[in-house]
Design an enzyme around this catalytic site. Structure first.
Site, PDB file in Angstrom:
ATOM      1  N   GLY A  47       0.856  -1.182   0.000  1.00  0.00           N
ATOM      2  CA  GLY A  47       0.000   0.000   0.000  1.00  0.00           C
ATOM      3  C   GLY A  47       0.887   1.226   0.000  1.00  0.00           C
ATOM      4  CD  GLU A  48       2.195   6.393   0.612  1.00  0.00           C
ATOM      5  OE1 GLU A  48       3.300   6.713   0.124  1.00  0.00           O
ATOM      6  OE2 GLU A  48       1.868   6.673   1.776  1.00  0.00           O
ATOM      7  CB  SER A  49       5.202   2.658   3.819  1.00  0.00           C
ATOM      8  OG  SER A  49       5.972   3.567   3.068  1.00  0.00           O
ATOM      9  CB  CYS A  80       5.049  -4.088  -1.116  1.00  0.00           C
ATOM     10  SG  CYS A  80       5.534  -2.980  -2.414  1.00  0.00           S
ATOM     11  NE  ARG A 107       8.053   5.337   1.017  1.00  0.00           N
ATOM     12  CZ  ARG A 107       7.200   6.323   1.221  1.00  0.00           C
ATOM     13  NH1 ARG A 107       7.528   7.319   2.029  1.00  0.00           N
ATOM     14  NH2 ARG A 107       6.026   6.320   0.639  1.00  0.00           N
ATOM     15  CB  ILE A 137       2.923  -2.484  -7.320  1.00  0.00           C
ATOM     16  CG1 ILE A 137       2.322  -3.693  -8.062  1.00  0.00           C
ATOM     17  CG2 ILE A 137       2.114  -1.218  -7.605  1.00  0.00           C
ATOM     18  CD1 ILE A 137       0.960  -4.125  -7.540  1.00  0.00           C
ATOM     19  NE  ARG A 138       3.968   4.579  -6.319  1.00  0.00           N
ATOM     20  CZ  ARG A 138       4.717   5.668  -6.403  1.00  0.00           C
ATOM     21  NH1 ARG A 138       5.269   5.986  -7.556  1.00  0.00           N
ATOM     22  NH2 ARG A 138       4.902   6.430  -5.378  1.00  0.00           N
ATOM     23  CG  HIS A 173       2.098  -6.465  -4.176  1.00  0.00           C
ATOM     24  ND1 HIS A 173       1.069  -6.008  -3.382  1.00  0.00           N
ATOM     25  CD2 HIS A 173       2.914  -5.408  -4.375  1.00  0.00           C
ATOM     26  CE1 HIS A 173       1.242  -4.737  -3.115  1.00  0.00           C
ATOM     27  NE2 HIS A 173       2.362  -4.338  -3.708  1.00  0.00           N
ATOM     28  CD  GLU A 175      -0.551  -8.999  -2.198  1.00  0.00           C
ATOM     29  OE1 GLU A 175       0.579  -9.499  -2.032  1.00  0.00           O
ATOM     30  OE2 GLU A 175      -0.721  -7.777  -2.414  1.00  0.00           O
TER      31      GLU A 175
HETATM   32  N1  GLN Z   1       5.678   2.783  -2.866  1.00  0.00           N
HETATM   33  C1  GLN Z   1       4.994   2.366  -1.661  1.00  0.00           C
HETATM   34  C2  GLN Z   1       5.606   3.037  -0.432  1.00  0.00           C
HETATM   35  O1  GLN Z   1       6.629   3.615  -0.534  1.00  0.00           O
HETATM   36  C3  GLN Z   1       5.022   0.854  -1.521  1.00  0.00           C
HETATM   37  C4  GLN Z   1       4.331   0.211  -2.715  1.00  0.00           C
HETATM   38  C5  GLN Z   1       3.590  -1.048  -2.428  1.00  0.00           C
HETATM   39  O2  GLN Z   1       3.343  -1.432  -1.296  1.00  0.00           O
HETATM   40  N2  GLN Z   1       3.166  -1.679  -3.496  1.00  0.00           N
HETATM   41  O3  GLN Z   1       5.066   2.993   0.626  1.00  0.00           O
END
Ligand code: GLN
Length: 191
Positions: A47-49, A80, A107, A137-138, A173, A175
């Protein structure tokens, strides 16, 4: 059947819950400290940490969660953004983290051109290597690893999955690839 928590404040928690349910586990969507009681495992999803850390603080969950993981009695899978929370040090930019895994993570470490990609990897668990598709993913990049950690998967000779005590951290990921084998190896299965 085990009772497995999935941190459900933000991000990709639903897909983890589905995999765990398919393995026959009871899933608890973790949003408050009282729900930690009786958990036999935990997933920290992607997600977005930065958002996840703020929500953890807002829910007064960060300290109880830290204490629960550090007891070391139950397996934890951090994926992630979850790995970013679990790391000892976070760069680009720096932010607070739990420090369960003695790694430094950068990150969004793969740069703008390759924000997201999939690749075939081999991952080691139960003393065997298993093929697996990894979806990035990112994703963060692991830029430093302390000697006490096991590297269980690499991509281009770079660590993408590590283990230390009860915590497994992966930059991708697991999952999303339709392959439950990593969840199965960490949490077991009824099915
Ligand atoms: N780019 C996100 C972060 O820095 C992590 C990306 C992800 O969990 N798929 O938090």
């Amino acid at each position: 059947m085990s009772r497995i928590g999935v941190l459900a404040l933000q991000g990709a928690f639903a897909a983890h819950a589905k995999v765990l349910q398919e393995l026959g586990h009871q899933v608890v969507e973790l949003r408050s400290a009282s729900q930690l009681n009786g958990l036999q495992g935990l997933v920290l999803p992607g997600g977005e940490s930065t958002a996840q850390w703020k929500l953890l603080e807002g829910a007064a969950l960060e300290k109880p969660l830290d204490g629960w993981v550090r007891k070391g009695t139950a397996p934890v899978l951090a994926t992630c953004a979850g790995l970013i929370l679990a790391a000892m040090k976070v760069t680009s930019p720096e932010q607070k983290s739990f420090g369960w895994l003695e790694v430094t993570v950068a990150r969004n470490g793969w740069g703008r051109q390759v924000n997201s990609f999939e690749t075939d990897i081999r991952i080691a668990f139960q003393n065997e290597e298993h093929p697996m598709q990894a979806v990035f993913i990112r994703a963060p990049r692991i830029t430093h690893i302390s000697p006490g950690l096991s590297v269980i998967a690499q991509h281009d000779r770079e660590a993408i999955a590590v283990q230390q005590r009860n915590v497994t951290g992966v930059t991708f990921h697991p999952e999303l690839s339709g392959d439950a084998s990593l969840h199965r190896s960490i949490f077991g299965a009824e099915t």
